[in-house]
Motif scaffolding. Sequence first.
Motif, PDB file in Angstrom:
ATOM      1  N   ARG A   4      12.384  25.455  32.437  1.00 16.53           N
ATOM      2  CA  ARG A   4      12.437  24.156  33.119  1.00 16.53           C
ATOM      3  C   ARG A   4      11.620  23.136  32.338  1.00 16.53           C
ATOM      4  NH1 ARG A   4      11.920  27.790  37.552  1.00 16.53           N
ATOM      5  NH2 ARG A   4      13.763  27.688  38.865  1.00 16.53           N
ATOM      6  N   GLU A   5      12.230  22.009  32.039  1.00 15.25           N
ATOM      7  CA  GLU A   5      11.570  20.980  31.245  1.00 15.25           C
ATOM      8  C   GLU A   5      10.292  20.466  31.918  1.00 15.25           C
ATOM      9  OE1 GLU A   5      12.572  16.916  28.775  1.00 15.25           O
ATOM     10  OE2 GLU A   5      13.896  17.483  30.437  1.00 15.25           O
ATOM     11  N   THR A   6      10.328  20.276  33.233  1.00 13.85           N
ATOM     12  CA  THR A   6       9.143  19.764  33.931  1.00 13.85           C
ATOM     13  C   THR A   6       7.980  20.738  33.836  1.00 13.85           C
ATOM     14  OG1 THR A   6      10.011  20.637  36.016  1.00 13.85           O
ATOM     15  CG2 THR A   6      10.406  18.314  35.562  1.00 13.85           C
ATOM     16  N   GLU A   7       8.270  22.030  33.944  1.00 10.45           N
ATOM     17  CA  GLU A   7       7.218  23.045  33.843  1.00 10.45           C
ATOM     18  C   GLU A   7       6.633  23.100  32.435  1.00 10.45           C
ATOM     19  OE1 GLU A   7       6.463  27.810  34.591  1.00 10.45           O
ATOM     20  OE2 GLU A   7       8.441  26.968  35.005  1.00 10.45           O
ATOM     21  N   VAL A   8       7.501  23.000  31.438  1.00  9.08           N
ATOM     22  CA  VAL A   8       7.055  23.040  30.044  1.00  9.08           C
ATOM     23  C   VAL A   8       6.185  21.829  29.732  1.00  9.08           C
ATOM     24  CG1 VAL A   8       7.823  22.938  27.637  1.00  9.08           C
ATOM     25  CG2 VAL A   8       9.003  24.424  29.260  1.00  9.08           C
ATOM     26  N   ARG A   9       6.622  20.654  30.162  1.00 13.69           N
ATOM     27  CA  ARG A   9       5.839  19.428  29.902  1.00 13.69           C
ATOM     28  C   ARG A   9       4.494  19.454  30.626  1.00 13.69           C
ATOM     29  NH1 ARG A   9       8.361  16.178  26.634  1.00 13.69           N
ATOM     30  NH2 ARG A   9      10.630  16.131  26.561  1.00 13.69           N
ATOM     31  N   ALA A  10       4.466  20.033  31.828  1.00 13.89           N
ATOM     32  CA  ALA A  10       3.208  20.152  32.565  1.00 13.89           C
ATOM     33  C   ALA A  10       2.255  21.109  31.838  1.00 13.89           C
ATOM     34  CB  ALA A  10       3.475  20.646  33.983  1.00 13.89           C
ATOM     35  N   LEU A  11       2.777  22.204  31.333  1.00  7.99           N
ATOM     36  CA  LEU A  11       1.951  23.150  30.581  1.00  7.99           C
ATOM     37  C   LEU A  11       1.433  22.495  29.301  1.00  7.99           C
ATOM     38  CD1 LEU A  11       0.878  26.068  30.411  1.00  7.99           C
ATOM     39  CD2 LEU A  11       2.964  26.657  29.179  1.00  7.99           C
ATOM     40  N   LEU A  12       2.275  21.735  28.657  1.00  6.09           N
ATOM     41  CA  LEU A  12       1.889  21.032  27.439  1.00  6.09           C
ATOM     42  C   LEU A  12       0.776  20.017  27.728  1.00  6.09           C
ATOM     43  CD1 LEU A  12       2.616  20.808  24.422  1.00  6.09           C
ATOM     44  CD2 LEU A  12       4.250  19.042  25.028  1.00  6.09           C
ATOM     45  N   ALA A  13       0.833  19.386  28.885  1.00  7.91           N
ATOM     46  CA  ALA A  13      -0.175  18.404  29.279  1.00  7.91           C
ATOM     47  C   ALA A  13      -1.431  19.051  29.849  1.00  7.91           C
ATOM     48  CB  ALA A  13       0.420  17.438  30.297  1.00  7.91           C
ATOM     49  N   GLY A  14      -1.370  20.369  30.065  1.00 11.13           N
ATOM     50  CA  GLY A  14      -2.530  21.081  30.609  1.00 11.13           C
ATOM     51  C   GLY A  14      -2.646  21.004  32.102  1.00 11.13           C
TER      52      GLY A  14
ATOM     53  N   PRO B  17      14.359  28.443  24.087  1.00 12.19           N
ATOM     54  CA  PRO B  17      13.090  28.894  23.513  1.00 12.19           C
ATOM     55  C   PRO B  17      12.724  28.136  22.235  1.00 12.19           C
ATOM     56  CG  PRO B  17      14.380  30.773  24.201  1.00 12.19           C
ATOM     57  CD  PRO B  17      15.264  29.564  24.355  1.00 12.19           C
ATOM     58  N   ALA B  18      13.712  27.800  21.422  1.00  8.41           N
ATOM     59  CA  ALA B  18      13.444  27.065  20.178  1.00  8.41           C
ATOM     60  C   ALA B  18      12.919  25.658  20.464  1.00  8.41           C
ATOM     61  CB  ALA B  18      14.709  26.988  19.329  1.00  8.41           C
ATOM     62  N   GLU B  19      13.461  25.005  21.492  1.00  7.21           N
ATOM     63  CA  GLU B  19      12.996  23.664  21.854  1.00  7.21           C
ATOM     64  C   GLU B  19      11.559  23.704  22.367  1.00  7.21           C
ATOM     65  OE1 GLU B  19      17.183  21.519  23.150  1.00  7.21           O
ATOM     66  OE2 GLU B  19      16.184  22.829  24.598  1.00  7.21           O
ATOM     67  N   VAL B  20      11.257  24.707  23.196  1.00  2.23           N
ATOM     68  CA  VAL B  20       9.892  24.863  23.712  1.00  2.23           C
ATOM     69  C   VAL B  20       8.938  25.172  22.566  1.00  2.23           C
ATOM     70  CG1 VAL B  20       8.401  26.179  25.261  1.00  2.23           C
ATOM     71  CG2 VAL B  20      10.733  25.616  25.971  1.00  2.23           C
ATOM     72  N   ALA B  21       9.361  26.050  21.675  1.00  2.00           N
ATOM     73  CA  ALA B  21       8.524  26.424  20.528  1.00  2.00           C
ATOM     74  C   ALA B  21       8.214  25.216  19.653  1.00  2.00           C
ATOM     75  CB  ALA B  21       9.229  27.503  19.707  1.00  2.00           C
ATOM     76  N   THR B  22       9.173  24.339  19.469  1.00  2.00           N
ATOM     77  CA  THR B  22       8.954  23.122  18.683  1.00  2.00           C
ATOM     78  C   THR B  22       7.915  22.226  19.351  1.00  2.00           C
ATOM     79  OG1 THR B  22      11.217  23.202  17.837  1.00  2.00           O
ATOM     80  CG2 THR B  22      10.092  21.081  17.722  1.00  2.00           C
ATOM     81  N   MET B  23       7.980  22.118  20.659  1.00  2.00           N
ATOM     82  CA  MET B  23       7.028  21.279  21.390  1.00  2.00           C
ATOM     83  C   MET B  23       5.589  21.785  21.245  1.00  2.00           C
ATOM     84  SD  MET B  23       9.244  20.648  24.849  1.00  2.00           S
ATOM     85  CE  MET B  23       8.114  19.541  25.663  1.00  2.00           C
ATOM     86  N   PHE B  24       5.430  23.110  21.248  1.00  2.00           N
ATOM     87  CA  PHE B  24       4.099  23.709  21.157  1.00  2.00           C
ATOM     88  C   PHE B  24       3.703  24.080  19.726  1.00  2.00           C
ATOM     89  CE2 PHE B  24       4.888  24.354  25.661  1.00  2.00           C
ATOM     90  CZ  PHE B  24       3.637  24.137  26.206  1.00  2.00           C
ATOM     91  N   ARG B  25       4.661  23.913  18.802  1.00  2.00           N
ATOM     92  CA  ARG B  25       4.446  24.286  17.401  1.00  2.00           C
ATOM     93  C   ARG B  25       4.082  25.760  17.246  1.00  2.00           C
ATOM     94  NH1 ARG B  25       1.192  18.829  15.866  1.00  2.00           N
ATOM     95  NH2 ARG B  25       3.009  17.483  15.829  1.00  2.00           N
ATOM     96  N   VAL B  26       4.879  26.592  17.900  1.00  2.00           N
ATOM     97  CA  VAL B  26       4.729  28.045  17.814  1.00  2.00           C
ATOM     98  C   VAL B  26       6.101  28.653  17.512  1.00  2.00           C
ATOM     99  CG1 VAL B  26       2.758  28.138  19.405  1.00  2.00           C
ATOM    100  CG2 VAL B  26       5.079  28.385  20.298  1.00  2.00           C
ATOM    101  N   ASP B  27       6.126  29.934  17.276  1.00  2.00           N
ATOM    102  CA  ASP B  27       7.361  30.661  17.036  1.00  2.00           C
ATOM    103  C   ASP B  27       8.090  30.890  18.370  1.00  2.00           C
ATOM    104  OD1 ASP B  27       8.817  33.545  16.618  1.00  2.00           O
ATOM    105  OD2 ASP B  27       8.665  32.421  14.729  1.00  2.00           O
ATOM    106  N   PRO B  28       9.417  30.871  18.384  1.00  2.00           N
ATOM    107  CA  PRO B  28      10.151  31.136  19.629  1.00  2.00           C
ATOM    108  C   PRO B  28       9.798  32.478  20.280  1.00  2.00           C
ATOM    109  CG  PRO B  28      11.630  30.193  18.017  1.00  2.00           C
ATOM    110  CD  PRO B  28      10.323  30.454  17.306  1.00  2.00           C
ATOM    111  N   LYS B  29       9.424  33.469  19.488  1.00  2.00           N
ATOM    112  CA  LYS B  29       9.023  34.765  20.047  1.00  2.00           C
ATOM    113  C   LYS B  29       7.763  34.623  20.892  1.00  2.00           C
ATOM    114  CE  LYS B  29      11.960  37.667  18.115  1.00  2.00           C
ATOM    115  NZ  LYS B  29      12.903  38.443  18.878  1.00  2.00           N
ATOM    116  N   THR B  30       6.899  33.690  20.525  1.00  2.00           N
ATOM    117  CA  THR B  30       5.688  33.432  21.302  1.00  2.00           C
ATOM    118  C   THR B  30       6.049  32.893  22.676  1.00  2.00           C
ATOM    119  OG1 THR B  30       4.443  32.984  19.287  1.00  2.00           O
ATOM    120  CG2 THR B  30       3.504  32.143  21.344  1.00  2.00           C
TER     121      THR B  30
END
Length: 67
Positions: A50-60, A14-27
């Motif tokens: 899943r890294e692929t899912e997170v990157r796809a969400l980040l890319a929209g 969660p912390a790695e994902v939060a860093t990518m989106f610049r949000v709090d891990p609770k988000t």
Amino acid sequence: MSARTPEAEPLLTPAEVATMFRVDPKTVTRWAKAGKLTSIRTLGGHRRYRETEVRALLAGIPQQRTE
């Protein structure tokens, strides 16, 4: 030739994902509960994403649910 299985896919904390989106891990946890992200639970009960899912969400890019 090795087939890549979903279990071998890189997982993010969660912390790695939060860093990518610049949000709090609770988000990130709230997003998982709302169904925006698929979370995988470790044996210890921790969430991983899943890294692929997170990157796809980040890319929209919309993801199709297979589960």
